[in-house]
Design a protein around this motif. Sequence first.
Motif, PDB file in Angstrom:
ATOM      1  N   THR A  68      46.792  58.983  24.490  1.00  0.00           N
ATOM      2  CA  THR A  68      46.726  60.311  24.066  1.00  0.00           C
ATOM      3  C   THR A  68      47.301  60.037  22.522  1.00  0.00           C
ATOM      4  N   ALA A  69      46.952  60.639  21.394  1.00  0.00           N
ATOM      5  CA  ALA A  69      47.687  60.513  20.308  1.00  0.00           C
ATOM      6  C   ALA A  69      48.765  61.180  20.052  1.00  0.00           C
ATOM      7  N   GLY A  70      49.801  60.333  19.525  1.00  0.00           N
ATOM      8  CA  GLY A  70      51.359  60.812  19.546  1.00  0.00           C
ATOM      9  C   GLY A  70      52.156  60.505  20.977  1.00  0.00           C
ATOM     10  N   ALA A  71      51.504  59.981  22.020  1.00  0.00           N
ATOM     11  CA  ALA A  71      52.252  59.606  22.872  1.00  0.00           C
ATOM     12  C   ALA A  71      53.066  58.256  22.923  1.00  0.00           C
ATOM     13  N   PRO A  72      54.317  58.020  23.257  1.00  0.00           N
ATOM     14  CA  PRO A  72      54.976  57.015  23.070  1.00  0.00           C
ATOM     15  C   PRO A  72      54.473  55.712  23.681  1.00  0.00           C
ATOM     16  N   PRO A  73      54.809  54.661  23.236  1.00  0.00           N
ATOM     17  CA  PRO A  73      53.954  53.312  23.666  1.00  0.00           C
ATOM     18  C   PRO A  73      54.482  53.082  24.879  1.00  0.00           C
ATOM     19  N   ARG A  74      53.732  52.718  25.898  1.00  0.00           N
ATOM     20  CA  ARG A  74      53.865  52.055  27.295  1.00  0.00           C
ATOM     21  C   ARG A  74      54.595  50.892  27.370  1.00  0.00           C
ATOM     22  N   PHE A  75      55.743  50.717  28.212  1.00  0.00           N
ATOM     23  CA  PHE A  75      56.471  49.587  28.195  1.00  0.00           C
ATOM     24  C   PHE A  75      55.586  48.391  29.075  1.00  0.00           C
ATOM     25  N   HIS A 134      40.238  49.800  43.228  1.00  0.00           N
ATOM     26  CA  HIS A 134      39.927  51.386  42.650  1.00  0.00           C
ATOM     27  C   HIS A 134      39.330  52.061  43.803  1.00  0.00           C
ATOM     28  N   ASP A 135      38.452  51.374  44.696  1.00  0.00           N
ATOM     29  CA  ASP A 135      37.720  52.273  45.837  1.00  0.00           C
ATOM     30  C   ASP A 135      38.733  52.233  47.198  1.00  0.00           C
ATOM     31  N   ASN A 136      40.028  51.386  47.348  1.00  0.00           N
ATOM     32  CA  ASN A 136      40.571  51.435  48.513  1.00  0.00           C
ATOM     33  C   ASN A 136      42.083  51.752  48.116  1.00  0.00           C
ATOM     34  N   GLN A 137      42.339  52.503  47.561  1.00  0.00           N
ATOM     35  CA  GLN A 137      43.741  52.878  46.642  1.00  0.00           C
ATOM     36  C   GLN A 137      44.768  52.745  47.815  1.00  0.00           C
ATOM     37  N   ASP A 138      44.736  53.423  49.057  1.00  0.00           N
ATOM     38  CA  ASP A 138      45.361  53.645  50.055  1.00  0.00           C
ATOM     39  C   ASP A 138      45.835  52.418  50.478  1.00  0.00           C
ATOM     40  N   LEU A 139      44.757  51.283  50.652  1.00  0.00           N
ATOM     41  CA  LEU A 139      45.191  50.001  51.210  1.00  0.00           C
ATOM     42  C   LEU A 139      45.981  49.224  49.905  1.00  0.00           C
ATOM     43  N   VAL A 140      45.722  49.465  48.868  1.00  0.00           N
ATOM     44  CA  VAL A 140      46.774  48.781  47.738  1.00  0.00           C
ATOM     45  C   VAL A 140      48.055  49.392  47.751  1.00  0.00           C
ATOM     46  N   ARG A 141      48.293  50.603  48.195  1.00  0.00           N
ATOM     47  CA  ARG A 141      49.683  51.105  48.182  1.00  0.00           C
ATOM     48  C   ARG A 141      50.094  50.610  49.686  1.00  0.00           C
ATOM     49  N   ILE A 179      45.965  48.374  39.121  1.00  0.00           N
ATOM     50  CA  ILE A 179      47.012  48.218  40.055  1.00  0.00           C
ATOM     51  C   ILE A 179      48.368  48.588  39.794  1.00  0.00           C
ATOM     52  N   GLU A 180      48.700  48.916  38.456  1.00  0.00           N
ATOM     53  CA  GLU A 180      49.770  49.537  37.920  1.00  0.00           C
ATOM     54  C   GLU A 180      49.626  51.182  38.181  1.00  0.00           C
ATOM     55  N   ARG A 181      48.643  51.679  37.867  1.00  0.00           N
ATOM     56  CA  ARG A 181      48.414  53.297  38.295  1.00  0.00           C
ATOM     57  C   ARG A 181      48.457  53.392  39.714  1.00  0.00           C
ATOM     58  N   ILE A 182      48.108  52.516  40.685  1.00  0.00           N
ATOM     59  CA  ILE A 182      48.325  52.807  42.102  1.00  0.00           C
ATOM     60  C   ILE A 182      49.803  52.471  42.565  1.00  0.00           C
ATOM     61  N   THR A 183      50.231  51.550  42.311  1.00  0.00           N
ATOM     62  CA  THR A 183      51.495  51.159  42.818  1.00  0.00           C
ATOM     63  C   THR A 183      52.813  51.431  42.099  1.00  0.00           C
ATOM     64  N   GLY A 184      52.707  51.788  40.692  1.00  0.00           N
ATOM     65  CA  GLY A 184      53.683  52.020  39.705  1.00  0.00           C
ATOM     66  C   GLY A 184      54.320  50.592  38.777  1.00  0.00           C
ATOM     67  N   ALA A 185      53.537  49.716  39.221  1.00  0.00           N
ATOM     68  CA  ALA A 185      54.112  48.281  38.715  1.00  0.00           C
ATOM     69  C   ALA A 185      52.816  47.289  38.509  1.00  0.00           C
TER      70      ALA A 185
END
Length: 280
Positions: A68-75, A134-141, A179-185
């Motif tokens: 999104t425009a103006g958002a801080p850069p992601r680490f 993407h299709d099995n996000q609960d398993l990734v977690r 993977i980062e979106r699902i697990t946070g890392a």
Amino acid sequence: MKNDQRPPGRRTLLRLAAGLGAAAAVRVIAADPAGEAVRADDPPPAGAPGLKAAVPTEPTAHRLRPMTAGAPPRFRPMAPPVRTRPFEELPEIGHAMVLTFDDGPDPLYTPEILAILRAHDVRAMFFLCGEMAHDNQDLVRAIADDGHTIGNHSWNHPLVTRLSRAGVRDELGPTSEAIERITGAPPRWYRAPYGAWNRNSFEIGAELGMEPMAWTVDSLDWTRPGVGTIVRRIQEGAAPGVVVLSHDAGGNRSQSVAALRRYLPELLDDGYRITVPRRR
């Protein structure tokens, strides 16, 4: 002009610049958690002959989206040195072995593998395909919650040596994002499908903060040679620092599950620790 209104002198400006420089250095050091020593003399990767069975899901249209425009850069972690060969074994881990599972997660076989690993209180590496994650996000977690290491295995398992540089980025980038979106890392390791590496995959993997991981022992479980054969191959290849390749998806993996149920307690009885590599 009064004394208290004079512009700052050269010494004051130098002190200010030095302070800003130190702050910047602190930020760089804090953003570089991986100072790992590397081996430049790793042997060339073992190949993975044959074709992989089709993944039982349709590829999605997921792609990286602009911020999104103006958002801080992601680490992002600083990229490791660019390898020219992947890690095949890890002798520095002592009397231990690394078990790895590719192509998942699969809702039929991955939970069984997780249950076996949990029963013996050991950790493994799972190299996930982006579309399966993407299709099995609960398993990734579930994989992450059990303390296993998650790696990037591309989005839909192509032969990356036939892809353009942009094509390689489209395979690795969205997978790391998922993977980062699902697990946070984000994942810190990746494995090329079929064990087929090239300079583009090494460079783009490093840009994404990942190390390349191959294997020492190929169980060839994807050929479904029989549970006894899979067990024998892993037992015969067992040695300190060995990385074992198996699969939890991409076809019927019931033999892989049954073999793990047999060889894992035997490896533990033989004194091996089953562990995962740590990024220093």
